[in-house]
Design a protein around this motif. Structure first.
Motif, mmCIF file in Angstrom:
data_model
loop_
_atom_site.group_PDB
_atom_site.id
_atom_site.type_symbol
_atom_site.label_atom_id
_atom_site.label_comp_id
_atom_site.label_asym_id
_atom_site.label_seq_id
_atom_site.Cartn_x
_atom_site.Cartn_y
_atom_site.Cartn_z
ATOM 1 N N ILE A 161 -30.895 -54.683 106.799
ATOM 2 C CA ILE A 161 -29.849 -54.659 105.765
ATOM 3 C C ILE A 161 -30.243 -53.722 104.623
ATOM 4 N N GLN A 162 -31.534 -53.630 104.345
ATOM 5 C CA GLN A 162 -31.962 -52.708 103.280
ATOM 6 C C GLN A 162 -31.805 -51.254 103.724
ATOM 7 N N ARG A 163 -32.148 -50.979 104.974
ATOM 8 C CA ARG A 163 -32.003 -49.611 105.505
ATOM 9 C C ARG A 163 -30.539 -49.172 105.524
ATOM 10 N N ASN A 164 -29.653 -50.124 105.838
ATOM 11 C CA ASN A 164 -28.220 -49.814 105.917
ATOM 12 C C ASN A 164 -27.491 -50.006 104.586
ATOM 13 N N LYS A 165 -28.279 -50.240 103.523
ATOM 14 C CA LYS A 165 -27.727 -50.368 102.165
ATOM 15 C C LYS A 165 -26.664 -51.464 102.063
ATOM 16 N N VAL A 166 -26.904 -52.561 102.779
ATOM 17 C CA VAL A 166 -26.058 -53.748 102.610
ATOM 18 C C VAL A 166 -26.468 -54.392 101.284
ATOM 19 N N PRO A 167 -25.520 -54.635 100.371
ATOM 20 C CA PRO A 167 -25.889 -55.196 99.059
ATOM 21 C C PRO A 167 -26.655 -56.511 99.212
ATOM 22 N N ASN A 168 -27.853 -56.569 98.609
ATOM 23 C CA ASN A 168 -28.664 -57.764 98.768
ATOM 24 C C ASN A 168 -29.549 -57.973 97.542
ATOM 25 N N VAL A 169 -29.992 -59.211 97.377
ATOM 26 C CA VAL A 169 -30.906 -59.578 96.298
ATOM 27 C C VAL A 169 -32.055 -60.363 96.923
ATOM 28 N N VAL A 170 -33.279 -59.900 96.718
ATOM 29 C CA VAL A 170 -34.456 -60.643 97.185
ATOM 30 C C VAL A 170 -34.786 -61.697 96.135
ATOM 31 N N LEU A 171 -34.911 -62.950 96.579
ATOM 32 C CA LEU A 171 -35.240 -64.044 95.655
ATOM 33 C C LEU A 171 -36.736 -64.322 95.722
ATOM 34 N N GLU A 172 -37.410 -64.146 94.619
ATOM 35 C CA GLU A 172 -38.845 -64.477 94.577
ATOM 36 C C GLU A 172 -39.002 -65.997 94.587
ATOM 37 N N LYS A 173 -40.099 -66.453 95.160
ATOM 38 C CA LYS A 173 -40.290 -67.899 95.324
ATOM 39 C C LYS A 173 -40.245 -68.639 93.990
ATOM 40 N N ASN B 132 -34.721 -76.966 99.093
ATOM 41 C CA ASN B 132 -36.177 -76.817 99.107
ATOM 42 C C ASN B 132 -36.538 -75.694 100.076
ATOM 43 N N LEU B 133 -37.085 -74.625 99.552
ATOM 44 C CA LEU B 133 -37.513 -73.518 100.410
ATOM 45 C C LEU B 133 -38.763 -73.961 101.177
ATOM 46 N N THR B 134 -38.707 -73.825 102.489
ATOM 47 C CA THR B 134 -39.838 -74.225 103.330
ATOM 48 C C THR B 134 -41.073 -73.404 102.974
ATOM 49 N N SER B 135 -42.226 -74.057 102.966
ATOM 50 C CA SER B 135 -43.484 -73.368 102.669
ATOM 51 C C SER B 135 -43.674 -72.191 103.630
ATOM 52 N N GLY B 136 -44.004 -71.039 103.060
ATOM 53 C CA GLY B 136 -44.197 -69.835 103.873
ATOM 54 C C GLY B 136 -42.934 -69.043 104.122
ATOM 55 N N ASP B 137 -41.786 -69.580 103.666
ATOM 56 C CA ASP B 137 -40.516 -68.872 103.846
ATOM 57 C C ASP B 137 -40.239 -67.928 102.681
ATOM 58 N N ALA B 138 -39.505 -66.869 102.981
ATOM 59 C CA ALA B 138 -38.965 -65.969 101.964
ATOM 60 C C ALA B 138 -37.448 -66.064 102.011
ATOM 61 N N ALA B 139 -36.785 -65.503 100.991
ATOM 62 C CA ALA B 139 -35.330 -65.619 100.911
ATOM 63 C C ALA B 139 -34.717 -64.323 100.392
ATOM 64 N N VAL B 140 -33.577 -63.975 100.976
ATOM 65 C CA VAL B 140 -32.801 -62.826 100.511
ATOM 66 C C VAL B 140 -31.327 -63.225 100.572
ATOM 67 N N VAL B 141 -30.549 -62.748 99.627
ATOM 68 C CA VAL B 141 -29.114 -63.052 99.598
ATOM 69 C C VAL B 141 -28.331 -61.778 99.890
ATOM 70 N N GLU B 142 -27.502 -61.817 100.933
ATOM 71 C CA GLU B 142 -26.528 -60.744 101.172
ATOM 72 C C GLU B 142 -25.299 -61.064 100.333
ATOM 73 N N THR B 143 -25.038 -60.247 99.324
ATOM 74 C CA THR B 143 -24.031 -60.634 98.330
ATOM 75 C C THR B 143 -22.596 -60.551 98.855
ATOM 76 N N SER B 144 -22.351 -59.778 99.924
ATOM 77 C CA SER B 144 -20.983 -59.664 100.441
ATOM 78 C C SER B 144 -20.656 -60.741 101.473
ATOM 79 N N GLY B 145 -21.649 -61.556 101.850
ATOM 80 C CA GLY B 145 -21.395 -62.617 102.826
ATOM 81 C C GLY B 145 -20.459 -63.675 102.266
ATOM 82 N N GLY B 146 -19.875 -64.460 103.149
ATOM 83 C CA GLY B 146 -18.967 -65.499 102.662
ATOM 84 C C GLY B 146 -18.325 -66.281 103.787
#
Length: 384
Positions: free
Chosen positions: A105-117, A128-142
């Motif tokens: 999604i980053q390579r294809n410039k899909v609008p996104n926000v990386v959420l720091e833990k 509750n974010l699972t231990s060891g997990d990372a998170a990113v939000v695709e802002t155009s999803g719905g």
């Protein structure tokens, strides 16, 4: 009368195929075995996730146009079909699947926000974010309003002169320059045929000598009660989410904010147990429900971990989870859309466009090699 095209199956893929054909001034008949609307296939229900978050570039490119075509249908039908919520993608930070989607999604410039833990809970309460997990939000999803979308596509199809005959089960297909389709109520002829019958594809296609490796599974669509009403509500801007599981043996879990049933959030396991499409209600395996219940206990503490409502749906799954969009290997005027593997609804407008192009003998708008029948071993021979 000989139609330009008959489309068998009035789910989202068939309805959009018929829609595009009628808009191209092709006299089209849309056949459906059940009386519309119905809940026996894969296109019913009030909501689906729409997203561009895929590991494969070709899906992202198709979804770019699909969003535009959904917006076009909204205008034509005068009805709201899409609501932007954002899509929260969670998964093992060092896991292959999560990294593939994130980099894609980053390579294809899909609008996104990386959420720091350290800021996750501030942005996404009640998760509750699972231990060891990372998170990113695709802002155009719905959220797509599925039942509404299906009716809208059929309505526009009819407004362009298309004919729908429901309650007509196809019992025979006779290939030829003019194809004859016999139902339990009548016989119809057309120059071209498109088969989009979801879970019934394997059976119907075998009548034409084509045997595809399609597996039908029953999905338990579960809704879970909010302990505090509104905690996971679409009106409180709670996002859709996909939880990528750490082990390949486990399938993803996905959720949509409470919306269609007030106070209930839709959270499901992205797989089910094998079934026969006409006997799906005999399939009572609930291991998927148990897996989601365990996940909710750990990660969604604001939900009661016992489902309040369980509905049924079906996936038709290919070995690689990619669709089948192709001509019949032996009959060039028969086109097939099948094997949508539980992630095809959002592609409806673009799948319909491509199947329409194939049936009209045009070059398709996209490279369809990922969706070819040839990729399955032991496929029938093409015309000599």
């Amino acid at each position: 009368m000989v139609y330009e095209c008959i489309v068998i199956g009035a789910g989202i893929q068939g309805s959009f195929t018929a829609y595009h054909l009628a808009k191209n001034n092709k006299k089209t008949l849309l056949l459906e075995q059940f009386v519309l609307p119905h809940t026996r296939g894969s296109s019913h229900g009030q909501t689906r996730i729409i997203r561009k978050s895929y590991a494969e570039d070709f899906y992202i490119h198709m979804m770019e146009e699909s969003y535009e075509l959904w917006a076009q249908l909204e205008k034509e039908a005068g009805i709201k079909l899409y609501r932007r919520t954002g899509l929260l993608l969670m998964g093992p930070e060092n896991g292959k699947d999560f990294q593939l989607i994130k980099s894609s999604i980053q390579r294809n410039k899909v609008p996104n926000v990386v959420l720091e833990k350290h800021e996750f809970s501030q942005h996404i309460p009640n998760v509750n974010l699972t231990s060891g997990d990372a998170a990113v939000v695709e802002t155009s999803g719905g959220v797509l309003y599925a039942d509404r979308a299906l009716r809208a596509a059929q309505m526009v199809f009819q407004s362009h002169g298309g004919v729908i005959k429901d309650g007509e089960k196809v019992i025979n297909i006779e290939p030829g320059n003019i194809i004859t389709v016999t139902t339990n109520s009548g016989t119809y002829q057309a120059k071209n045929l498109v088969i989009t019958v979801g879970p019934w594809a394997k059976t119907l296609l075998s009548q034409t000598g084509l045997h595809l490796p399609l597996q039908v599974v029953k999905i338990n669509v579960c809704y879970w009660k909010e302990k505090v009403p509104g905690s996971y509500s679409i009106n409180n801007r709670f996002p859709c989410f996909i939880q990528i599981q750490p082990k390949e043996a486990e399938h993803d879990i996905y959720g949509l904010p409470s919306n269609e049933y007030p106070g209930l959030m839709k959270v499901c396991y992205h797989m089910g147990s094998e079934t026969e499409p006409d006997e799906r209600d005999r399939q009572t395996d609930r291991r998927d429900v148990d897996a989601v219940s365990n996940y909710i206990s750990r990660c969604l503490p604001g939900l009661v971990p016992v489902p309040a409502i369980v509905e049924g749906c079906m996936y038709t799954v290919t070995p690689d989870n990619h669709f089948v969009l192709d001509h019949h290997p032996a009959y060039s005027n028969i086109v097939i859309g099948a094997g949508f593997s539980g992630h095809g609804f959002k592609f409806g407008p673009i799948v319909g466009k491509v199947l329409c192009e194939l049936s009209m003998g045009q070059n398709p708008s996209y490279d369809l090699s990922p969706f070819s029948i040839q990729r399955f071993q032991g496929n029938p021979q093409k015309d000599p």
